[in-house]
Design an enzyme around this catalytic site. Structure first.
Site, mmCIF file in Angstrom:
data_model
loop_
_atom_site.group_PDB
_atom_site.id
_atom_site.type_symbol
_atom_site.label_atom_id
_atom_site.label_comp_id
_atom_site.label_asym_id
_atom_site.label_seq_id
_atom_site.Cartn_x
_atom_site.Cartn_y
_atom_site.Cartn_z
ATOM 1 N N CYS A 101 0.848 -1.189 0.000
ATOM 2 C CA CYS A 101 0.000 0.000 0.000
ATOM 3 C C CYS A 101 0.884 1.240 0.000
ATOM 4 C CB CYS A 101 -0.883 -0.022 1.252
ATOM 5 S SG CYS A 101 -2.013 1.370 1.373
ATOM 6 N N HIS A 143 -9.245 -3.749 -1.722
ATOM 7 C CA HIS A 143 -8.188 -3.000 -1.039
ATOM 8 C C HIS A 143 -8.439 -1.493 -1.157
ATOM 9 C CE1 HIS A 143 -3.791 -2.178 -0.029
ATOM 10 N NE2 HIS A 143 -4.241 -1.020 -0.448
ATOM 11 N N GLU A 144 -8.698 -1.035 -2.385
ATOM 12 C CA GLU A 144 -8.867 0.408 -2.597
ATOM 13 C C GLU A 144 -10.123 0.931 -1.905
ATOM 14 O OE1 GLU A 144 -6.526 2.207 -3.526
ATOM 15 O OE2 GLU A 144 -5.305 0.558 -4.274
ATOM 16 N N HIS A 147 -10.176 1.719 1.795
ATOM 17 C CA HIS A 147 -9.622 3.021 2.200
ATOM 18 C C HIS A 147 -10.715 4.056 2.452
ATOM 19 C CE1 HIS A 147 -5.291 2.580 1.970
ATOM 20 N NE2 HIS A 147 -5.344 2.050 0.770
HETATM 21 ZN ZN ZN Z 1 -3.752 1.017 -0.038
#
Ligand code: ZN
Length: 179
Positions: A101, A143-144, A147
Site C-alpha cells: 500500500c 483494497h482500494e 480506504h
Molecule cells: Zn492502499
C-alpha cells in the site's frame, strides 16, 4: 498535480469518508481532485489510490491496471473512477494475495479476501455503474475501497507472521504482489 501520500497513523486513513452528492461531481474541484489522485498514483507507482490517501476524506477511488499479468491472469482495467461504491460479496470463498500500500511503504502482507464480488458505484459523471470482479482484480478493488471506510490491509492480515518488509519479502518469499 501529485500530492503527498498520507501514511498509516494519519487519522484521515481511519475515518469513514464522506459520500459525494451528484452536484459535487462534474465540478472543476472534483476534476482537479481526480487529476491529483491520478498524478499521485502514477508518481508513486500504484495501481490504485483512494482520496483519503491524499488527505481528502471523500468516497472516491481510482484503479488503473494495464496489461498486468500476474498469477497467470491477464488483467486490463482502464482508468476507472469509483464514487460512493458499495461492495456485494457474491462468493464467500476467499483467496489470498500479497498486498502492499502506498500508505504503508516498504511493507508487504498476505491477505485473504472474498474472491468474487459485485461493486456498484457512480462514475465520474454520476452515472450508475456495476462491475463484477474475480481473482486479482477483486482483491485490488476491495483494497482500494477499504480506504474509503477507514480500513487498511494490515487489519485483514490473519497471520502476523505474513507481514514483513519489502526487502525480506523479495529475499524469502519471492512471489508476485500487489503494489
Ligand atoms: Zn492502499
Amino acid at each position: 498535480m501529485k500530492r503527498e501520500i498520507c501514511r498509516m497513523g494519519n487519522p484521515v486513513l481511519r475515518a469513514t469518508a464522506e459520500k459525494f452528492k451528484i452536484a459535487d461531481l462534474n465540478t472543476p474541484e472534483f476534476k482537479g481532485l481526480l487529476q491529483d489522485m491520478f498524478d499521485s498514483m502514477k508518481e508513486y507507482g500504484g495501481i490504485g489510490i483512494a482520496a483519503p490517501q491524499i488527505g481528502i476524506s471523500k468516497q472516491v477511488a481510482i484503479i488503473e491496471i494495464l496489461g498486468m499479468n500476474r498469477y497467470g491472469q491477464e488483467i486490463n482495467l482502464p482508468n476507472t473512477v469509483f464514487v460512493n461504491p458499495e461492495i456485494e460479496i457474491l462468493d464467500q470463498a476467499t483467496q489470498g494475495f500479497w498486498e502492499g500500500c502506498l500508505s504503508i511503504p516498504g511493507m508487504r502482507g498476505y491477505v485473504e479476501r472474498p474472491k468474487h464480488i459485485l461493486v456498484k458505484y457512480l462514475n465520474e459523471k454520476g452515472e450508475e455503474q456495476s462491475l463484477e470482479a474475480e481473482g486479482f482484480l477483486a482483491t485490488v478493488i476491495q483494497h482500494e475501497l477499504d480506504h474509503l471506510f477507514g480500513t487498511l490491509y494490515v487489519d485483514r492480515i490473519s497471520d502476523p507472521k505474513l507481514f514483513m518488509y519489502q526487502e525480506e519479502f523479495e529475499q524469502y518469499i519471492q512471489q508476485p504482489s500487489i503494489d
